[in-house]
Each structure stands twice: as C-alpha cells, then as structure tokens.
Write an enzyme that holds these catalytic residues in place. Structure first.
Site, PDB file in Angstrom:
ATOM      1  CB  SER A  13      -6.872  -4.811  -8.269  1.00 14.85           C
ATOM      2  OG  SER A  13      -6.769  -3.428  -7.963  1.00 14.85           O
ATOM      3  CE  LYS A  15      -4.248   0.031  -6.230  1.00 12.96           C
ATOM      4  NZ  LYS A  15      -3.603  -1.096  -6.885  1.00 12.96           N
ATOM      5  CG  HIS A  50       0.465   5.031 -14.253  1.00 15.46           C
ATOM      6  ND1 HIS A  50      -0.864   4.797 -13.995  1.00 15.46           N
ATOM      7  CD2 HIS A  50       1.153   4.125 -13.523  1.00 15.46           C
ATOM      8  CE1 HIS A  50      -0.980   3.793 -13.141  1.00 15.46           C
ATOM      9  NE2 HIS A  50       0.230   3.357 -12.850  1.00 15.46           N
TER      10      HIS A  50
END
Length: 186
Positions: A13, A15, A50
């Site tokens: 999404s 987030k 990440h």
C-alpha cells in the site's frame, strides 16, 4: 515526551515508503528497528531493497523484542525511530519463541502468548512516551480480508489486530495507506 506516529495499510500500500518520508522530513538522527528475520532469498531481497531505499544515514537495530534495552545507547534527544514492522514483531513472538502446534493449542496458551506480546508492545510504547524520541510504527492492516482457514492465521490476525489497536490508540497521529495515498485517521 515521546511522540508516536502510526502508519498502517495493506500489502504494497506504500506504508513503509510513507513512514520513511515522515522520518526523512525531520532533521533528527534516524534509527531503524528491523523486526523481520531473514529466512529465505525473497526476504533477503526485500530487506536489501529497504536498505537501499533508506540510504546510509541510519542506525539499524535488528530485533523484535526487548526494544527499550536495545535502544539504551540511543540517548540522543533528537532521534526519530522507525519500527518496521509491528506485524513482523507479533509474528516472530508467536512462532520464534516457542514450538507450538497451533491446531491443538489451548486457549489459555494463546492468551498467555498474547499477554507476553502485549506487555512487550506496552513496555516499548511507555519507553517512547517517557523519552524524547519520536517513533514511527509501521503495521499491516490485516483484518480486512477473509477469515484465515487455519488456526495460526486466525490467532495471528486476532493478536495483531489487538496490537494495532493498542498502538493506534496511543499514537499522536495515525495514517492509513491505500494505493500509495495516505488518509489521516487522527
């Protein structure tokens, strides 16, 4: 007093990116609490992406429990801590700490496990509230799908949902991400 921002949403999404943006918009020292455990090539790939996305200017702590102790050396009052993610933290505490047959586990044992997880989350929230740190918590909103057909999935959904509620209640701000768009909840 510590400030808490809660960011939730479904898978992919946006987030984590949104939470990182919150952190990047501060001038504070950046601390990343990585709660995932690398157990296969796919997880390693996600972790690597990440790390690249965040950049080099972070202190990283790899842990899913005893977080106040892990943060004792982070005494800088201008720190912002990103916990990514609460969902992994809950999952790890459910399956890494004990060898349980989730199909035959007693309700008393499930409650005992949830109480341990709740205490861990509450202790961390209280540590942040007593500190000068800012905390951004990322978690999956997992209660919007079908009921999992297996016991572990149902227990995970329920425990994670209650931990999400706990953190959202204590948060100063809360956001829901849908298709990369943030909706302010509070």
């Amino acid at each position: 007093m510590g400030r808490i921002v809660y960011v939730t949403g479904g898978a992919r999404s946006g987030k984590s990116s949104y939470a990182e943006e919150i952190v990047f918009n501060t001038e504070k020292k950046r601390v990343y609490i990585a709660t995932s455990i690398i157990f296969d090539a796919e997880t390693q790939s996600r972790v690597d992406k990440h790390k690249i996305q965040r950049g080099e200017e972070w202190t990283t702590i790899e842990s899913y429990k005893n977080l106040p102790e892990k943060l004792q050396d982070i005494s800088d009052s201008e720190s912002v801590i990103l916990l990514d993610c609460l969902t992994n933290m809950v999952s790890n505490m459910m399956i890494m700490e004990e060898n349980i047959d989730w199909d035959t586990v007693t309700q008393d044992k499930v409650q005992e496990i949830e109480n341990v997880i709740k205490k861990e989350v509450e202790n961390f929230i209280q540590f942040i509230k007593r500190s000068n740190h800012e905390l951004v918590v990322v978690s999956n909103e997992i209660g919007m799908g079908i009921v999992p057909p297996y016991a572990l999935g149902r227990y995970f959904r329920d425990i994670c949902g209650r931990m999400n509620q706990l953190v959202a209640k204590e948060a100063d701000e809360a956001y829901l991400l849908v298709s990369g768009i943030s909706v302010k909840l509070k």
